[in-house]
Design an enzyme around this catalytic site. Structure first.
Site, PDB file in Angstrom:
ATOM      1  N   GLY A  19       0.814  -1.216   0.000  1.00 18.40           N
ATOM      2  CA  GLY A  19       0.000   0.000   0.000  1.00 18.40           C
ATOM      3  C   GLY A  19       0.843   1.259   0.000  1.00 18.40           C
ATOM      4  O   GLY A  19       0.542   2.217   0.714  1.00 18.40           O
ATOM      5  N   GLY A  25       2.139   4.632   3.827  1.00 18.19           N
ATOM      6  CA  GLY A  25       3.073   3.717   3.183  1.00 18.19           C
ATOM      7  C   GLY A  25       4.127   4.452   2.384  1.00 18.19           C
ATOM      8  O   GLY A  25       5.324   4.134   2.458  1.00 18.19           O
ATOM      9  N   TYR A 170     -14.179  -3.568  12.275  1.00 15.27           N
ATOM     10  CA  TYR A 170     -12.919  -2.890  11.978  1.00 15.27           C
ATOM     11  C   TYR A 170     -11.917  -3.113  13.109  1.00 15.27           C
ATOM     12  O   TYR A 170     -10.735  -3.383  12.868  1.00 15.27           O
ATOM     13  CB  TYR A 170     -13.146  -1.392  11.767  1.00 15.27           C
ATOM     14  CG  TYR A 170     -11.864  -0.625  11.518  1.00 15.27           C
ATOM     15  CD1 TYR A 170     -11.055  -0.932  10.425  1.00 15.27           C
ATOM     16  CD2 TYR A 170     -11.457   0.400  12.373  1.00 15.27           C
ATOM     17  CE1 TYR A 170      -9.870  -0.244  10.196  1.00 15.27           C
ATOM     18  CE2 TYR A 170     -10.274   1.092  12.148  1.00 15.27           C
ATOM     19  CZ  TYR A 170      -9.485   0.774  11.064  1.00 15.27           C
ATOM     20  OH  TYR A 170      -8.308   1.447  10.840  1.00 15.27           O
TER      21      TYR A 170
END
Length: 288
Positions: A19, A25, A170
Site C-alpha cells: 500500500g 506507506g 474494523y
C-alpha cells in the site's frame, strides 16, 4: 527528522512495503529512501485515480528523488501470487529483503447492522490476510538479514468496551494485525540457533491527513486537525534503525517514538494545537 547517529542505518537495506502508492506507506518509503534504502512497492494503483493523488509510478519517482532506489510492483496484497512476486522482485533486484512493512489496510466503521458482508470481507482480507501473506513470503529472506524487521501499521491492543463496541468488525481486523505481530515476535524470537526477527507495530497518536480522512464528509476540516503522514515515516525509520531485538513485540505510538528520539517539537507535522486523537487510544474515548 535527522539523527546524526543513524543517518546511514538503512543505507542499502531493502524494504518491501504494501500500500505504498500514497499516504503512510509512501511516507515510510520516502523516509527510508532519505537514508539510501531500496524500496519495493506493492500497490494496485497503476493509473491515476479521479479522487486520489498519485500512482505506484509517481511513488517510485518520489522515493528515488529522496535518495533511494525504487521498484514498483502492481499487485493486490490479498493475492498470494502477487505477494510472492513482490518478494521475488526484491530478491532479484536487491539480493534479499531486510524489512517488511505491512501498511495496506481497509476501513469501514459502519455499525454491524448496516455493514455489508463485502466490506467485512475486504477488511479481513486486506488487513489480516494481506499481513499474513506478505510476512510469510518475506520470512525466508528476513532470516538471512543482519537486522531483520517486520513493521505493521496497527494499534496497541485496547480492550476498552468503547473500542470493542464502536465498530467491532474494523476493530477485529486491526487487532488481528496486532495479534499476528505479537505472535510472530514470539514465534521468531532469537534463540541459540537463530538470530531472530523483530516484529513491531506502529500507530499514530493523532489522525493522519490521508485519503481515509480527507474523503470523509468533513474531510477538509478534519485534515486541518490531522498530522502529516511524514510523522509516521520518521517514527518508522527510528524504529527500523534500531536492533531488531530491542523493538520486537513493541506496539509504538509515533509521537512517543520521536520524543524518545529527541524530537521536542512536533509542530512541523501540522495538526494545529489540538490534533484529533486517533482511534483505539484512550484519549479519543468520549467522556461519559
Amino acid at each position: 527528522m535527522t539523527d546524526s547517529s543513524n543517518t546511514a542505518a538503512l543505507r542499502d537495506r531493502t524494504l518491501v512495503v504494501s500500500g505504498a502508492s500514497r499516504g503512510i506507506g509512501l511516507a515510510i518509503a520516502v523516509a527510508a529512501a532519505r537514508q539510501g534504502a531500496n524500496v519495493v512497492l506493492l500497490a494496485k494503483t497503476a493509473e491515476p485515480h479521479p479522487k486520489l493523488a498519485g500512482t505506484i509510478y509517481t511513488a517510485a519517482e518520489e522515493i528515488e528523488a529522496a535518495g533511494g532506489k525504487a521498484v514498483p510492483v502492481i499487485g493486490d496484497v490479498r493475492k498470494e501470487e502477487d505477494v510472492q512476486r513482490v518478494v521475488d522482485t526484491a530478491v532479484e533486484h536487491f539480493g534479499g529483503v531486510d524489512i517488511c512493512v505491512n501498511n495496506a489496510s481497509a476501513i469501514s466503521t459502519d455499525p454491524t447492522e448496516t455493514l455489508s458482508a463485502k466490506k467485512f470481507d475486504l477488511m479481513m482480507d486486506i488487513n489480516v490476510r494481506g499481513t499474513f501473506l506478505l510476512t510469510k513470503a518475506c520470512v525466508p529472506h528476513l532470516r538471512k538479514s543482519a537486522n531483520p524487521h517486520v513493521l505493521t501499521i496497527a494499534p496497541p491492543l485496547n480492550m476498552s468496551p468503547y473500542w470493542l463496541g464502536v465498530h467491532p468488525s474494523y476493530t477485529l481486523s486491526k487487532y488481528g494485525m496486532t495479534l499476528l505481530s505479537l505472535g510472530w515476535a514470539e514465534e521468531f524470537r532469537a534463540t541459540e540457533d537463530s538470530a531472530g526477527i523483530g516484529f513491531s507495530c506502529l500507530w499514530p497518536e493523532t489522525y493522519i491527513a490521508t485519503a481515509a480522512v480527507t474523503s470523509l464528509a468533513a474531510g477538509t476540516e478534519l485534515a486541518a486537525s490531522s498530522r502529516s503522514p511524514e510523522i509516521m515515516g520518521d517514527a518508522a525509520v527510528a524504529i527500523l534503525s534500531r536492533p531488531a531485538a530491542d523493538v520486537t513485540a513493541g506496539c509504538f505510538i509515533d509521537a512517543e517514538v520521536l520524543t524518545d528520539a529527541g524530537v521536542s517539537d512536533l509542530s512541523r507535522y501540522g495538526g494545529g494545537d489540538t490534533p484529533i486523537p486517533d482511534l483505539f487510544l484512550d484519549a479519543a474515548e468520549p467522556k461519559q
